[in-house]
Scaffold this motif. Structure first.
Motif, PDB file in Angstrom:
ATOM      1  N   VAL A   7       0.844  -1.192   0.000  1.00 28.83           N
ATOM      2  CA  VAL A   7       0.000   0.000   0.000  1.00 28.83           C
ATOM      3  C   VAL A   7       0.882   1.245   0.000  1.00 28.83           C
ATOM      4  O   VAL A   7       2.061   1.188   0.383  1.00 28.83           O
ATOM      5  N   PRO A   8       0.360   2.410  -0.435  1.00 30.25           N
ATOM      6  CA  PRO A   8       1.171   3.635  -0.500  1.00 30.25           C
ATOM      7  C   PRO A   8       1.825   4.001   0.832  1.00 30.25           C
ATOM      8  O   PRO A   8       2.928   4.553   0.847  1.00 30.25           O
ATOM      9  N   GLN A   9       1.145   3.699   1.939  1.00 30.18           N
ATOM     10  CA  GLN A   9       1.701   4.022   3.249  1.00 30.18           C
ATOM     11  C   GLN A   9       3.063   3.365   3.455  1.00 30.18           C
ATOM     12  O   GLN A   9       3.938   3.906   4.131  1.00 30.18           O
ATOM     13  N   VAL A  10       3.259   2.196   2.850  1.00 29.29           N
ATOM     14  CA  VAL A  10       4.510   1.446   2.990  1.00 29.29           C
ATOM     15  C   VAL A  10       5.446   1.701   1.810  1.00 29.29           C
ATOM     16  O   VAL A  10       6.639   1.961   1.984  1.00 29.29           O
ATOM     17  N   SER A  19      -5.263   2.343  -4.700  1.00 29.23           N
ATOM     18  CA  SER A  19      -4.260   3.075  -3.918  1.00 29.23           C
ATOM     19  C   SER A  19      -4.593   4.562  -3.829  1.00 29.23           C
ATOM     20  O   SER A  19      -4.098   5.265  -2.943  1.00 29.23           O
ATOM     21  N   LEU A  20      -5.464   5.047  -4.731  1.00 29.09           N
ATOM     22  CA  LEU A  20      -5.891   6.442  -4.671  1.00 29.09           C
ATOM     23  C   LEU A  20      -6.817   6.691  -3.489  1.00 29.09           C
ATOM     24  O   LEU A  20      -7.027   7.842  -3.091  1.00 29.09           O
ATOM     25  N   LYS A  21      -7.370   5.600  -2.935  1.00 31.49           N
ATOM     26  CA  LYS A  21      -8.270   5.713  -1.785  1.00 31.49           C
ATOM     27  C   LYS A  21      -7.572   5.313  -0.487  1.00 31.49           C
ATOM     28  O   LYS A  21      -8.202   5.299   0.576  1.00 31.49           O
ATOM     29  N   GLN A  22      -6.287   4.992  -0.553  1.00 34.73           N
ATOM     30  CA  GLN A  22      -5.540   4.539   0.624  1.00 34.73           C
ATOM     31  C   GLN A  22      -4.617   5.641   1.136  1.00 34.73           C
ATOM     32  O   GLN A  22      -4.140   6.470   0.354  1.00 34.73           O
ATOM     33  N   PRO A  23      -4.335   5.666   2.453  1.00 36.68           N
ATOM     34  CA  PRO A  23      -3.473   6.710   3.023  1.00 36.68           C
ATOM     35  C   PRO A  23      -2.105   6.761   2.350  1.00 36.68           C
ATOM     36  O   PRO A  23      -1.549   5.731   1.953  1.00 36.68           O
ATOM     37  N   GLY A  24      -1.563   7.971   2.238  1.00 35.81           N
ATOM     38  CA  GLY A  24      -0.240   8.160   1.660  1.00 35.81           C
ATOM     39  C   GLY A  24       0.850   7.719   2.613  1.00 35.81           C
ATOM     40  O   GLY A  24       0.580   7.243   3.726  1.00 35.81           O
ATOM     41  N   PRO A  25       2.107   7.859   2.207  1.00 35.90           N
ATOM     42  CA  PRO A  25       3.230   7.406   3.031  1.00 35.90           C
ATOM     43  C   PRO A  25       3.424   8.270   4.269  1.00 35.90           C
ATOM     44  O   PRO A  25       3.069   9.441   4.287  1.00 35.90           O
ATOM     45  N   THR A 174      -9.615  -1.719   0.760  1.00 38.63           N
ATOM     46  CA  THR A 174      -8.845  -2.770   0.093  1.00 38.63           C
ATOM     47  C   THR A 174      -9.302  -3.051  -1.331  1.00 38.63           C
ATOM     48  O   THR A 174      -8.585  -3.701  -2.088  1.00 38.63           O
ATOM     49  N   GLU A 175     -10.501  -2.581  -1.708  1.00 38.77           N
ATOM     50  CA  GLU A 175     -10.953  -2.784  -3.075  1.00 38.77           C
ATOM     51  C   GLU A 175     -12.001  -1.755  -3.441  1.00 38.77           C
ATOM     52  O   GLU A 175     -12.688  -1.204  -2.585  1.00 38.77           O
ATOM     53  N   ASP A 264       0.511  18.263  -2.878  1.00 38.57           N
ATOM     54  CA  ASP A 264       1.367  17.290  -2.213  1.00 38.57           C
ATOM     55  C   ASP A 264       0.674  16.824  -0.939  1.00 38.57           C
ATOM     56  O   ASP A 264       0.171  17.641  -0.163  1.00 38.57           O
ATOM     57  N   TYR A 265       0.662  15.509  -0.718  1.00 38.25           N
ATOM     58  CA  TYR A 265      -0.033  14.985   0.453  1.00 38.25           C
ATOM     59  C   TYR A 265       0.725  13.806   1.039  1.00 38.25           C
ATOM     60  O   TYR A 265       1.603  13.222   0.406  1.00 38.25           O
ATOM     61  N   GLN A 266       0.373  13.456   2.281  1.00 42.19           N
ATOM     62  CA  GLN A 266       0.951  12.287   2.927  1.00 42.19           C
ATOM     63  C   GLN A 266      -0.055  11.683   3.906  1.00 42.19           C
ATOM     64  O   GLN A 266      -1.175  12.177   4.059  1.00 42.19           O
ATOM     65  N   TYR A 267       0.351  10.602   4.558  1.00 39.19           N
ATOM     66  CA  TYR A 267      -0.450   9.938   5.587  1.00 39.19           C
ATOM     67  C   TYR A 267      -0.947  10.988   6.587  1.00 39.19           C
ATOM     68  O   TYR A 267      -0.222  11.911   6.918  1.00 39.19           O
ATOM     69  N   PRO A 268      -2.211  10.884   7.057  1.00 35.82           N
ATOM     70  CA  PRO A 268      -3.112   9.742   6.921  1.00 35.82           C
ATOM     71  C   PRO A 268      -4.204   9.907   5.853  1.00 35.82           C
ATOM     72  O   PRO A 268      -5.148   9.139   5.843  1.00 35.82           O
ATOM     73  N   ILE A 269      -4.086  10.911   4.969  1.00 38.38           N
ATOM     74  CA  ILE A 269      -5.138  11.094   3.970  1.00 38.38           C
ATOM     75  C   ILE A 269      -4.725  10.449   2.647  1.00 38.38           C
ATOM     76  O   ILE A 269      -3.549  10.157   2.418  1.00 38.38           O
TER      77      ILE A 269
END
Length: 289
Positions: A7-10, A19-25, A174-175, A264-269
């Protein structure tokens, strides 16, 4: 393949559409930019440093603005050619109030589908696509007038404040749901607190606020440090942080050309949440200017 790709967070990368709906790094910003299509009501989000190259970066999302008598909708889609709520690539929308000072971000599917299932609904795929409020954005009266950026606050309904702490986690979809979304429940742009996300109590939700600018004596204006990512002064430019004590920028947005803006964005959004928040800055806000 999905089990291998992180996932992008990792990974810090955007791979599958989900991955567009998952938190950033954590600890680093994913750099994107938004192109406002001149003469239209359409906005495109790209992955990339800037628009300097002859070719566009990797396309991520598209949004189209629809003006209503009492509000404005920004419909967000995975497809540049079909930006409508009836499309199978519709993933959410942004809706404003009449003045353009308050907004709600809606997701086409719940952030935590498991929390909405009862014993007869065991499969998240069967959850009908609709409008699930995941964030509320408000703009305050700008006491600095045109000399300073707008004051804004984002309450992330689906993210607990504890996500910012050590060991904290943000909900991760996750989907993506791919279903017939021709009809949606009609939801007002703002409702009572009881109709917000049932995942977390309202006092435990993550709240993002714009970083306070500093007065620059030589330039005689209010300034923020965008580390070279913003080149044009604009009331639309902003940086969001989780608290005054923690000045780590979660989302920054700023103008670099007539119709080009960095995001530019990052976790948790997520990229979707960041894009929706940035779209709110485009709307006219006569009460805030």
């Amino acid at each position: 393949m999905k089990e291998i790709v992180k996932v992008p967070q990792v990974s810090g990368k955007l791979t599958f559409p989900i991955s567009l709906k998952q938190p950033g790094p954590r600890g680093s910003l994913i750099q994107c930019y938004i192109k406002r299509i001149h003469g239209s009501q359409i906005y495109h989000l790209y992955l990339g440093l800037n628009q300097a190259s002859n070719e566009d970066g990797k396309f991520l999302l598209a949004a189209k603005r629809f003006r209503r008598p009492t509000c404005t909708d920004y419909v967000i889609s995975l497809n540049t050619d079909d930006v409508s709520k009836g499309s199978s690539t519709y993933i959410g929308k942004l809706r404003s109030n009449f003045l353009g000072t308050k907004f709600t971000v809606y997701d086409a599917q719940p952030t935590n589908p498991g929390r909405l299932l009862n014993s007869k609904q065991a499969n998240p795929r069967r959850i009908p696509a609709g409008n699930y409020p995941i964030a509320h954005i408000s703009y305050e009266l700008n006491v600095l007038g045109s000399r300073g950026p707008r004051r804004m606050q984002c309450t992330m309904d689906g993210i607990p404040a504890s996500a910012m702490g050590p060991g904290g986690t943000a909900p991760t979809q996750t989907e993506l749901l791919h279903s017939n979304v021709e009809s949606f429940p009609s939801i007002p742009s703002f409702r009572s607190k009881s109709t917000r996300s049932e995942s977390f109590p309202s006092d435990e939700l993550l709240v993002l606020k714009n970083k306070a600018p500093r007065w620059h004596e030589q330039l005689q204006c209010w300034c923020l440090n965008f580390n070279g990512r913003v080149t044009v002064a604009s009331v639309k430019n902003f940086q969001l942080v989780a608290s005054p004590e923690n000045e780590s920028v979660i989302l920054q947005f700023g103008k670099v050309g007539k119709d080009v803006f960095t995001m530019d964005y990052q976790y948790p959004i997520s990229a979707f949440q960041a894009f929706a928040i940035c779209l709110s800055s485009f709307d006219t806000k006569l009460a805030c200017e």
